[in-house]
Design a protein around this motif. Structure first.
Motif, PDB file in Angstrom:
ATOM      1  N   ASN A 148       0.819  -1.207   0.000  1.00 31.28           N
ATOM      2  CA  ASN A 148       0.000   0.000   0.000  1.00 31.28           C
ATOM      3  C   ASN A 148       0.856   1.262   0.000  1.00 31.28           C
ATOM      4  OD1 ASN A 148      -2.193  -1.710   0.151  1.00 31.28           O
ATOM      5  ND2 ASN A 148      -2.627  -1.327   2.309  1.00 31.28           N
ATOM      6  N   SER A 149       1.918   1.263   0.795  1.00 27.29           N
ATOM      7  CA  SER A 149       2.729   2.470   0.958  1.00 27.29           C
ATOM      8  C   SER A 149       3.567   2.781  -0.273  1.00 27.29           C
ATOM      9  CB  SER A 149       3.639   2.327   2.182  1.00 27.29           C
ATOM     10  OG  SER A 149       2.880   2.160   3.359  1.00 27.29           O
ATOM     11  N   GLU A 172      -6.021   4.358   1.823  1.00 27.88           N
ATOM     12  CA  GLU A 172      -5.462   5.693   1.687  1.00 27.88           C
ATOM     13  C   GLU A 172      -5.631   6.433   3.007  1.00 27.88           C
ATOM     14  OE1 GLU A 172      -7.587   7.746  -1.365  1.00 27.88           O
ATOM     15  OE2 GLU A 172      -9.432   7.912  -0.197  1.00 27.88           O
ATOM     16  N   VAL A 173      -4.823   7.462   3.205  1.00 31.94           N
ATOM     17  CA  VAL A 173      -4.928   8.295   4.395  1.00 31.94           C
ATOM     18  C   VAL A 173      -5.892   9.431   4.084  1.00 31.94           C
ATOM     19  CG1 VAL A 173      -3.697   9.788   6.005  1.00 31.94           C
ATOM     20  CG2 VAL A 173      -2.586   7.717   5.135  1.00 31.94           C
ATOM     21  N   GLU A 232      -7.516  12.915   3.742  1.00 35.94           N
ATOM     22  CA  GLU A 232      -6.825  14.210   3.661  1.00 35.94           C
ATOM     23  C   GLU A 232      -6.934  15.008   4.948  1.00 35.94           C
ATOM     24  OE1 GLU A 232      -8.116  16.445   0.341  1.00 35.94           O
ATOM     25  OE2 GLU A 232      -7.456  14.968  -1.142  1.00 35.94           O
ATOM     26  N   ALA A 251      -6.905  13.822   7.948  1.00 37.38           N
ATOM     27  CA  ALA A 251      -6.283  13.183   9.103  1.00 37.38           C
ATOM     28  C   ALA A 251      -5.180  14.041   9.662  1.00 37.38           C
ATOM     29  CB  ALA A 251      -5.716  11.816   8.707  1.00 37.38           C
ATOM     30  N   HIS A 282      -1.656  15.049  11.519  1.00 44.70           N
ATOM     31  CA  HIS A 282      -0.333  14.444  11.546  1.00 44.70           C
ATOM     32  C   HIS A 282       0.018  14.091  12.977  1.00 44.70           C
ATOM     33  CE1 HIS A 282       0.501  15.209   7.350  1.00 44.70           C
ATOM     34  NE2 HIS A 282       0.102  16.454   7.500  1.00 44.70           N
TER      35      HIS A 282
END
Length: 227
Positions: free
Chosen positions: A193-194, A214-215, A217, A219, A221
């Motif tokens: 995935n990464s 996916e992360v 948007e 989220a 840090h």
């Protein structure tokens, strides 16, 4: 279970133009050193689908690539757990980690030969975490496998009741295999995935309702300064 050879040779790309395009880490292009050629060219998959794109991304670090392939070889070809039980654990892991590459390869290569019906594949794929599987489609042992995978994914361990269920159905060595099969393919999914390993041509794609990880948007840090 018979062991497949680890050193079946596959054709290596001859030019960079032979490589699939990646949105993140590029596939390692030729020319290859002996170590890279060995890491990319060795496969236990004969004919049909083979995880070539994965090998070509792993080949950026040949030493770890070799270790990764050796572990995968043991999980897939040298265990005592039945192929069907192992693949139930891996396909469920690929779905929960939303790794389309991992899920698609294992469904394409193993589902039919393990006797997994389309209804079973879809329930493994789309069934919510910790939701009991249909008793009409699965044996008690198979439902325990999915419970184990779900708890590992959600809690990084299994509960006492699940542990006792595992002990009731498998000897210690096979419990080790089942836990490590799911754990190894968690690691594989994080890498796939990464790094954005391109999907293999001919591999199955996710069904509607499931998307590649996916992360979001929005989220935050981790470790960011408080406002």
């Amino acid at each position: 279970m018979s062991a497949a050879p680890l050193t079946s040779a596959v054709a290596l790309p001859s030019t960079a133009h032979d490589l699939a395009a990646s949105t993140r880490m590029p596939l390692r292009a030729p020319p290859y050193t002996d170590a890279v050629a060995k890491a990319v060219g060795n496969s236990a998959f004969k004919g049909g689908l083979s995880p070539q794109n994965l090998r070509l991304v792993l080949a950026h670090e040949p030493q770890l690539a070799t270790a990764f392939q050796q572990m995968a070889h043991v999980v897939l070809f040298k265990g005592a757990v039945s192929e069907r039980e192992r693949e139930i654990a891996i396909i469920r892991t690929g779905a929960l980690t939303r790794s389309e590459y991992e899920w698609g390869m294992h469904v394409s290569i193993y589902a039919e030969r393990c006797g997994l019906s389309e209804a079973q594949v879809l329930e493994l794929t789309l069934g919510p975490v910790s939701h009991p599987l249909s008793e009409a489609l699965w044996t008690e042992k198979e439902r325990v496998i999915v419970r184990m995978v779900d708890e590992l994914h959600a809690h990084s361990t299994v509960g006492d009741a699940t542990w006792q269920a595992l002990r009731a159905h498998w000897p210690h060595d096979q419990i080790v295999e089942l836990i490590l099969a799911s754990s190894f393919y968690h690691m594989a999914a994080f890498f796939l995935n990464s790094t954005g390993v391109p999907l293999e041509e001919g591999a199955r794609r996710f069904p509607p309702g499931l998307m590649q990880a996916e992360v979001p948007e929005e989220a935050p840090h981790a470790g960011g300064a408080a406002s």
